[in-house]
Scaffold this motif. Structure first.
Motif, mmCIF file in Angstrom:
data_model
loop_
_atom_site.group_PDB
_atom_site.id
_atom_site.type_symbol
_atom_site.label_atom_id
_atom_site.label_comp_id
_atom_site.label_asym_id
_atom_site.label_seq_id
_atom_site.Cartn_x
_atom_site.Cartn_y
_atom_site.Cartn_z
ATOM 1 N N PRO A 197 -19.123 0.056 48.186
ATOM 2 C CA PRO A 197 -19.095 -1.586 47.047
ATOM 3 C C PRO A 197 -19.548 -1.248 45.683
ATOM 4 O O PRO A 197 -19.934 -0.085 45.439
ATOM 5 C CB PRO A 197 -20.889 -2.044 47.865
ATOM 6 C CG PRO A 197 -21.419 -1.212 48.436
ATOM 7 C CD PRO A 197 -20.282 -0.324 48.668
ATOM 8 N N HIS A 198 -18.756 -2.230 45.246
ATOM 9 C CA HIS A 198 -18.895 -2.022 43.655
ATOM 10 C C HIS A 198 -19.130 -3.560 42.875
ATOM 11 O O HIS A 198 -18.769 -4.532 43.503
ATOM 12 C CB HIS A 198 -17.118 -1.893 42.618
ATOM 13 C CG HIS A 198 -16.706 -0.409 43.795
ATOM 14 N ND1 HIS A 198 -17.817 0.534 42.857
ATOM 15 C CD2 HIS A 198 -16.008 -0.377 44.462
ATOM 16 C CE1 HIS A 198 -17.271 1.671 43.670
ATOM 17 N NE2 HIS A 198 -16.278 1.616 44.010
ATOM 18 N N SER A 199 -19.145 -3.651 41.586
ATOM 19 C CA SER A 199 -19.184 -4.458 40.394
ATOM 20 C C SER A 199 -18.843 -3.881 39.189
ATOM 21 O O SER A 199 -18.756 -3.080 39.027
ATOM 22 C CB SER A 199 -20.767 -5.192 40.707
ATOM 23 O OG SER A 199 -22.090 -4.331 39.921
ATOM 24 N N THR A 246 -29.599 2.261 34.848
ATOM 25 C CA THR A 246 -29.394 1.365 35.417
ATOM 26 C C THR A 246 -29.059 0.023 34.808
ATOM 27 O O THR A 246 -29.399 -0.398 33.394
ATOM 28 C CB THR A 246 -30.640 1.250 36.384
ATOM 29 O OG1 THR A 246 -31.982 0.520 35.306
ATOM 30 C CG2 THR A 246 -31.224 2.088 36.764
ATOM 31 N N THR A 295 -29.344 -5.201 34.689
ATOM 32 C CA THR A 295 -29.244 -6.239 35.092
ATOM 33 C C THR A 295 -28.299 -7.292 34.353
ATOM 34 O O THR A 295 -27.814 -6.362 33.882
ATOM 35 C CB THR A 295 -31.288 -6.499 34.920
ATOM 36 O OG1 THR A 295 -31.094 -7.028 33.982
ATOM 37 C CG2 THR A 295 -32.168 -5.422 36.113
ATOM 38 N N LYS A 336 -23.074 -10.576 42.358
ATOM 39 C CA LYS A 336 -23.469 -9.581 43.743
ATOM 40 C C LYS A 336 -23.566 -7.851 42.665
ATOM 41 O O LYS A 336 -23.425 -7.522 42.728
ATOM 42 C CB LYS A 336 -23.189 -9.076 45.498
ATOM 43 C CG LYS A 336 -22.974 -10.210 45.754
ATOM 44 C CD LYS A 336 -22.516 -10.039 46.968
ATOM 45 C CE LYS A 336 -22.994 -11.207 47.506
ATOM 46 N NZ LYS A 336 -21.281 -10.679 49.047
ATOM 47 N N VAL A 392 -25.858 -5.585 41.350
ATOM 48 C CA VAL A 392 -26.704 -4.575 42.104
ATOM 49 C C VAL A 392 -26.008 -4.070 43.587
ATOM 50 O O VAL A 392 -25.602 -3.109 43.395
ATOM 51 C CB VAL A 392 -28.424 -5.117 42.049
ATOM 52 C CG1 VAL A 392 -28.926 -3.462 42.464
ATOM 53 C CG2 VAL A 392 -28.780 -5.007 39.991
ATOM 54 N N GLU A 393 -25.659 -4.937 44.088
ATOM 55 C CA GLU A 393 -25.549 -4.598 45.906
ATOM 56 C C GLU A 393 -24.150 -3.928 46.135
ATOM 57 O O GLU A 393 -23.913 -4.127 46.921
ATOM 58 C CB GLU A 393 -26.105 -5.192 46.759
ATOM 59 C CG GLU A 393 -25.509 -6.618 46.262
ATOM 60 C CD GLU A 393 -26.434 -8.002 45.646
ATOM 61 O OE1 GLU A 393 -26.555 -9.356 46.474
ATOM 62 O OE2 GLU A 393 -27.105 -7.407 44.515
ATOM 63 N N GLY A 394 -23.310 -5.039 44.834
ATOM 64 C CA GLY A 394 -21.761 -4.714 44.886
ATOM 65 C C GLY A 394 -21.312 -5.452 46.080
ATOM 66 O O GLY A 394 -21.766 -6.300 46.966
ATOM 67 N N VAL A 411 -23.511 -0.795 40.067
ATOM 68 C CA VAL A 411 -23.887 -0.201 41.780
ATOM 69 C C VAL A 411 -25.187 0.606 41.222
ATOM 70 O O VAL A 411 -23.881 1.617 40.983
ATOM 71 C CB VAL A 411 -23.397 0.065 42.638
ATOM 72 C CG1 VAL A 411 -23.831 0.352 44.242
ATOM 73 C CG2 VAL A 411 -23.233 -1.135 43.745
#
Length: 160
Positions: free
Chosen positions: A77-79, A91, A93, A106, A108-110, A136
């Motif tokens: 997973p990526h964002s 990190t 947000t 999405k 953080v979760e990607g 992520v």
């Protein structure tokens, strides 16, 4: 002779691919940028458009609107988010976005590899140095970030 033609064709394809990451509409002051997460195997798949650790980046004219078309081409997973400052944060947000709405869903979760492309639209503000990073956890620290410069002198957007 066939080998030479094949190599030349492969080089031309590579050039066309890099050029296709940005399109400009100077009349409306809009840049459409393509952000492919996990494109190829560079940096273990932790890359955008095949680049990592800020080795390449986008340049956007100040005051323009950006249409960011994000696609996860990788296996994990990526964002993506445009963050403030010269150094990517450890990190992220949504509060870390340099400009309102300058991040994918999405964060953080990607999103999973092979998912449908997302398009987010935002307007860049004043000139400065920013970064486009993966939200992520661990991906940013692993080098999944490219530069994102807002320029007061650029006439069109680019990726180089």
């Amino acid at each position: 002779m066939k080998t030479i033609l094949f190599v030349a064709g492969a080089l031309l394809l590579g050039q066309a691919s890099a050029a296709s990451y940005v399109s400009n509409d100077a009349a409306s002051k809009t840049a459409t940028i393509t952000v492919n997460a996990g494109e190829g195997t560079d940096n273990g798949g932790l890359n955008f458009n095949g680049a990592d650790h800020g080795k390449k980046g986008f340049v956007i004219p100040a005051g323009w609107t950006v249409k960011m078309v994000f696609k996860n081409m990788g296996n994990m997973p990526h964002s993506a988010i445009v963050t403030k400052g010269r150094t990517p944060p450890n990190t992220v947000t949504a509060k870390d976005a340099a400009f309102p709405k300058a991040y994918t869903a999405k964060l953080v979760e990607g999103v999973a590899g092979g998912s449908k492309a997302q398009t987010v639209v935002f307007k860049v503000g004043q000139a400065g140095t920013y970064n486009l990073v993966c939200g992520v956890p661990g991906h940013n620290l692993g080098g999944q970030w490219v530069g994102f410069v807002v320029s007061s002198t650029a006439k069109t957007a680019s990726f180089k």
